[in-house]
Structures are given as structure tokens and as C-alpha cells.
Write an enzyme that holds these catalytic residues in place. Structure first.
Site, PDB file in Angstrom:
ATOM      1  N   ARG A  89      47.793  46.044  46.717  1.00  8.75           N
ATOM      2  CA  ARG A  89      48.129  46.134  45.339  1.00  8.75           C
ATOM      3  C   ARG A  89      49.332  45.835  44.287  1.00  8.75           C
ATOM      4  O   ARG A  89      50.591  46.126  45.243  1.00  8.75           O
ATOM      5  CB  ARG A  89      47.548  47.787  44.446  1.00  8.75           C
ATOM      6  CG  ARG A  89      46.240  47.632  45.136  1.00  8.75           C
ATOM      7  CD  ARG A  89      45.734  49.345  44.894  1.00  8.75           C
ATOM      8  NE  ARG A  89      45.900  49.442  43.204  1.00  8.75           N
ATOM      9  CZ  ARG A  89      44.629  49.258  43.379  1.00  8.75           C
ATOM     10  NH1 ARG A  89      43.377  48.875  43.896  1.00  8.75           N
ATOM     11  NH2 ARG A  89      44.193  49.601  41.927  1.00  8.75           N
ATOM     12  N   GLU A 130      35.022  45.563  36.960  1.00  9.01           N
ATOM     13  CA  GLU A 130      33.625  46.815  36.043  1.00  9.01           C
ATOM     14  C   GLU A 130      34.016  46.623  34.989  1.00  9.01           C
ATOM     15  O   GLU A 130      35.007  46.181  34.352  1.00  9.01           O
ATOM     16  CB  GLU A 130      33.836  47.709  36.962  1.00  9.01           C
ATOM     17  CG  GLU A 130      32.605  48.721  37.109  1.00  9.01           C
ATOM     18  CD  GLU A 130      32.482  49.527  37.610  1.00  9.01           C
ATOM     19  OE1 GLU A 130      32.914  49.690  38.505  1.00  9.01           O
ATOM     20  OE2 GLU A 130      31.596  50.712  37.092  1.00  9.01           O
ATOM     21  N   LYS A 148      41.810  52.590  35.846  1.00 12.90           N
ATOM     22  CA  LYS A 148      41.391  52.995  34.879  1.00 12.90           C
ATOM     23  C   LYS A 148      40.559  54.485  34.324  1.00 12.90           C
ATOM     24  O   LYS A 148      40.705  55.190  33.245  1.00 12.90           O
ATOM     25  CB  LYS A 148      39.839  51.491  34.342  1.00 12.90           C
ATOM     26  CG  LYS A 148      40.261  50.558  35.046  1.00 12.90           C
ATOM     27  CD  LYS A 148      39.418  49.807  34.724  1.00 12.90           C
ATOM     28  CE  LYS A 148      38.655  49.092  36.037  1.00 12.90           C
ATOM     29  NZ  LYS A 148      37.312  47.870  36.273  1.00 12.90           N
TER      30      LYS A 148
END
Ligand code: ATP
Ligand code: MG
Length: 551
Positions: free
Chosen positions: A256, A31, A266
Site C-alpha cells: 500500500r 467500491e 475511506k
């Protein structure tokens, strides 16, 4: 991913062998709401690497369905970072290019009686959703007719309602044990300008609805994501089935990558930037790809590191020493060795002729002869490191102290004869004598000394700035006191950056941004692209020479 085996690779292989697909297609779907970080590198290496192994394709797709947080700056930075890491996408795609198709799919769901417009507020929807132990409650608007839903949804698109006034929800099962299947919202109203589609839309698809459609539109065969999406997989499959997409992508989750001391959110990284705790997204202390690049990490080192962490379902925390291990490995043979003085102390060689300057040979990398030899000047005054001298040393101190003799790297033996101090008793200058017989490279074997010091010639040295780093965030498990909110900002290391002014060899005058060197006894350094000027190079410490990491 080379030939290492992992469970995703095995699935892909089976699917190909079973004739499910002609070729493997993956995507990396960031994103554009921030810069990429070391965790994303894992997703990049897995998506591009695995597709590559099977001669497949990988798209770079911007998952830009939330206009409020996204920006062209991030799109550009992400493209640059993916390229820099060494990957080339097959196609560049934007989820926002598919808004029309997504809208049509939502209309299809309405027509099938699988979606409805709801007037409940966000808060009510949350209340109605139930909990892990209690089923949810159906919305009073759940049984609107297809016609009414179609009309309302079109009016939502036409901008007739305010933000939050209505949503479109999938009609699945309010008592499903999987909360993600309790009529999830699939469209929301947001009167916001989108970085790509401008003001064309005021309704935007939710991520969980958009993502499977994006994958299907691109004929992605294996949609790889991190484990927190495991509970979303049933909805992913529901969307694929109910929207009757031609292509049937399959979601597979992997663990992850978390690195000790590294913030990989982020939102938090943005906070560090916005609140000026750091010098931008590419601050060399940031675990962003651009920060690592400016710090001096190489794409090869990052890729090798990520590969070494493997692919599994588990998400452990990796020791930061492991990242450093791979950059040392990569730079060992590539980075020229040189001498730099971080905290200078002047040494006068009293028996060396006043106006004489001689050029000495110095190998550029003893582990890589191909890197050749350079010439460095030597004369009566040099700089050594302040902590390479002690007036009153402890036992086993082999560097310079009164009466002791040491070797100057690439030069001569010098012996400390005198210590000059200022009125406060601080050492300001050391007087030494040198022995012309001991010149390096002449095969002198008359006697041995235990210490070797690095140095630069005072008259010819180039002033340089060194930026030394410690972790930006300290490990701190301490609980917050009652009534206090503790955040990661409370663990910011006040000593994460130290700037010192020193000197480097004269041949370092014209170094270029991003060139990397190993400064003898200090570590690997990168020429900082932001602060370096024609007058003064600035060097970022990448890693010290010492390693605590064992593979
Ligand atoms: P957010 O969605 O909260 O903004 P994100 O880190 O998930 O943050 P995306 O842009 O959605 O950011 O991530 C792109 C891809 O990178 C996703 O497929 C995501 O799963 C993957 N990814 C993100 N962080 C990690 C990580 N730490 N380890 C491995 N993959 C990651
Ligand atoms: Mg995400």
C-alpha cells in the site's frame, strides 16, 4: 509505468512469453463507498500503467456488492477522478451486473457439495471459527443435503428470510491453518435497495467470493491488489478452481501507499466529511484526488510521485515532502509568476508625482521565456507584505526598516523615511522615497541593495483571498490516557486552514478556477473553484517554495 522494472511487470512479461495470455488485462476495482484518495492513485497508476506497457487493457470496475454503503455520487466522482488522472478505461463494468452469474456459480458449488446454507448467527459463526492456534468447529448445518441447500438458497433469494437469518457458506475446511478457508460466508441476506439493481436482489455475494468471479468474467489476467489480501489468495484460487471459470485470473499483491499525515481510509475520510471537520470530500486539505485537484495538484505531479514510490511488497510511509517535490517540479515551468500581498501594509512614495501611473514590464517566468512579459502599474501608493517591514530589525534583516533602501521587484529602489502609527502604536503606513534612476531593466549599477520586495499598486490592485494550509492531521504518537479512547480525530490540527485577505496584481482580475500561479516569495497557488467570485479570486496554497525533500 514507463520502463522501470518491478516484480509485477516481470511476472506479466514471463506470462506473455510463456504464451499464457494473448494480452494483459487488468482492472481498477473501487467500491463506490467514498471518494478516491492518493493511495488509490497508486493502484490506478499500477493497473493502467502496467497494462499500457504491454498494450493491454484495463477496465474500471465498480465493486458494488454492498448496497448499504454505496452510492451513485461516488460512482460519478470516481469516474471523474480516474479520467482527470489521465487514464481511460477499456470497459466500464459493475460487479452488480454479474449478480446472476454469481448466483449460478453459488448454485454450482451447492450441487458439487462445496457450499451449504447455515442457520448459525453471525456471532455463532465467529465463535465456531476458532483462532490462529485453535481449529474451528463445524456448524451443525454443515451436512445438509444438496437438495435442501438448493431449496433454502432459492428461498433466500426469494426473500423468505430476514437479514442474518441464513447465510451461504463455502464448504472447505474448518481446521485449515488459514482462517479464510474455514467455511467463509459467500452470500448474505440484506433487504436493501442497491444503487444499480434496485430491489431485484435481497441476497448479496461477499467480496471475497465476488471478486475472483468478477475478474474471471472480465478475463482479467492479473488481479492486482494490496498486501492485506495475501491471506485471501488461497480462497481466491479456490473460487476460481471450484467455480470452474473459463478464465483463470491470478492475484498478485503489492504494498500500500501511505503518506505521512494523510488519512487513507475511506471510512475516516467519510467521517471527516460527515462530521463537518472539512468542507466536503474535495476540501483542499483532504488527501482525496478531488481535494488534491482543488488544492492545485496536477495529474502529472501525482502520477510522477506515485511512480517514484515504486512497486514492491512492502508498505512504507512516504514523506509528504515527496508529494510536494513533484508538484513544484511540474509547476516550475508551467505556472506564471506574479505578485500577491497576503498581509498588506501600505507604503506611500512621497516623492512620486500624485497623479502619475506608469506601466512596468514584468517577465512571466524567468525560467521559461516563452511565457512572455506582462505590464503592471506603479504609482504613489503600493502595498507590501507586513513582515517585509521591521521598525527595529535584528542583524542581517535586509528588508525595509527606517533608513534602509530595498529594491521593489520589477520597479525602483525605495528608501524608508518615516513610519506612521495609529494611537495604539501599530504601524499603519510607511513613507518612502524612490530613486527614479534605479528603474528595473534600465541597467542601473550605481549601487546595490540586499533586499528585493514584492508589491502591488494600491490603486489598481484586486482584492483577493488566500487560503493557507497546514496538515489536517498532526503526527501524534501520544498514548491515550487509561480508560480513554483516542482516535485520529484527536489529532486534528486546529490551524490547518488560515484565511487572509490581501491583494493581487490588476491583471489577475479574471483568473479562471484551477489556474495556477507562483506568487513571488510565497509559493504556488491554485484558483479555488468553489469560492472564487467575479469580484474576488480565492487562491489555495498548493505548496510553499521551500523544499526539504531530497530525491
Ligand atoms: P475499503 O475497501 O476499506 O473501502 P479501499 O481503500 O480498499 O477501502 P477500494 O475501493 O476497495 O478501497 O480500493 C480500490 C483499489 O485500490 C483496491 O484494489 C485497493 O487495494 C487499492 N488501494 C486502496 N488503498 C490503497 C493504498 N493506500 N495504496 C495502494 N492501493 C490502494
Ligand atoms: Mg477494498
Amino acid at each position: 509505468m514507463e520502463n522501470s522494472s518491478n516484480f509485477i511487470r516481470s511476472i506479466m512479461k514471463e506470462d506473455l512469453e510463456a504464451g499464457k495470455h494473448d494480452k494483459i488485462v487488468t482492472r481498477f476495482p473501487p467500491e463506490p463507498n467514498g471518494y478516491l484518495h492518493i493511495g488509490h492513485a497508486k493502484s490506478i497508476v499500477i493497473n493502467f500503467g502496467l497494462a499500457d506497457d504491454f498494450n493491454g487493457l484495463t477496465n474500471l470496475r465498480f465493486d458494488d456488492t454492498n448496497p448499504l454503503k454505496e452510492d451513485q455520487e461516488y460512482v460519478d466522482a470516481i469516474k471523474e477522478d480516474v479520467k482527470w488522472l489521465g487514464y481511460d478505461w477499456d470497459e466500464l463494468r459493475f460487479a452488480s451486473d454479474y449478480f446472476e452469474v454469481m448466483y449460478e456459480k453459488a448454485v454450482l458449488l451447492i450441487k458439487k457439495g462445496k457450499a451449504y446454507v447455515d442457520d448459525l448467527t453471525a456471532e455463532q459463526i465467529r465463535e465456531y471459527r476458532g483462532t490462529l492456534t485453535e481449529p474451528g468447529k463445524e456448524s451443525p448445518y454443515r451436512n445438509r443435503s444438496v437438495e435442501e441447500n438448493l431449496e433454502l438458497f432459492e428461498r433466500m433469494r426469494n426473500g423468505e428470510f430476514a437479514n442474518g437469518e441464513k447465510v451461504l457458506r463455502a464448504k472447505i475446511d474448518m481446521s485449515s491453518p488459514n482462517i479464510n478457508l474455514r467455511d467463509p460466508v459467500i452470500y448474505r441476506i440484506s433487504h436493501a435497495t442497491h444503487h444499480n439493481t434496485g430491489d431485484k436482489w435481497c441476497i448479496y455475494p461477499m467480496y471475497a467470493f465476488a471478486h475472483p468471479l468478477e475478474d474471471a468474467i472480465e478475463d482479467v489476467t492479473h488481479s492486482l491488489c494490496t498486501v492485506e489480501f495475501e491471506d485471501q489468495r488461497p480462497f481466491y484460487d479456490w473460487v476460481i478452481a471450484e467455480c470452474e471459470t473459463e478464465s483463470k485470473p491470478r492475484q498478485i499483491e503489492f504494498g500500500r501507499l501511505n503518506v505521512e499525515n494523510a488519512v487513507t481510509s475511506k471510512r475516516k475520510l467519510k467521517q471527516l466529511v460527515d462530521e463537518k471537520f472539512v468542507d466536503g470530500w474535495d476540501d483542499p486539505r483532504m488527501p482525496t484526488i478531488s481535494g488534491l485537484r482543488r488544492r492545485g495538484f496536477t495529474p502529472e505531479a501525482i502520477r510522477e510521485f506515485v511512480k517514484a514510490t515504486g512497486v514492491s511488497k512492502g508498505s512504507g510511509v512516504v514523506d509528504s515532502a515527496m508529494v510536494e517535490h513533484f508538484v513544484r517540479e511540474d509547476l516550475k515551468l508551467k505556472a506564471p509568476r506574479t505578485m500577491g500581498i497576503l498581509r498588506p501594509l501600505k507604503v506611500v512614495i512621497t516623492n512620486y508625482p500624485e497623479d502619475q501611473v506608469e506601466m512596468l514590464d514584468a517577465e512571466n517566468n524567468p525560467e521559461n521565456e516563452e511565457m512572455g512579459v506582462r505590464q503592471i502599474p506603479f504609482s504613489r501608493e503600493i502595498y507590501i507584505e507586513q513582515d517585509d517591514f521591521m521598525e527595529d530589525p535584528p542583524k542581517k534583516y535586509f528588508r525595509l526598516f527606517p533608513g534602509n533602501e530595498v529594491r521593489l521587484k520589477h520597479a525602483y529602489f525605495i528608501k524608508c523615511e518615516d513610519v506612521i502609527k495609529d494611537e495604539n502604536g501599530n504601524v499603519v503606513e510607511i513613507h518612502c522615497t524612490y530613486d527614479p534612476e534605479t528603474k528595473s531593466g534600465t541597467g542601473f549599477t550605481g549601487r546595490k541593495v540586499k533586499g528585493t520586495l514584492h508589491w502591488v499598486d494600491a490603486k489598481h490592485a484586486v482584492p483577493a483571498e488566500f487560503r493557507l494550509y497546514e496538515p489536517l492531521i498532526l503526527d501524534n504518537e501520544e498514548e491515550a490516557a487509561d480508560g480513554e479512547e483516542k482516535t485520529f480525530l484527536d489529532n486534528i490540527n486546529p490551524n490547518s486552514l488560515e484565511i487572509v485577505q490581501g491583494f493581487v496584481e490588476p491583471n489577475m482580475k479574471d483568473v479562471k478556477p484551477q489556474e495556477k500561479f507562483q506568487f513571488f516569495r510565497h509559493g504556488y497557488f491554485n484558483v479555488d473553484p468553489k469560492y472564487t467570485t467575479p469580484e474576488k479570486p480565492v487562491f489555495n496554497l498548493i505548496v510553499s517554495l521551500k523544499s526539504s525533500f531530497k530525491l
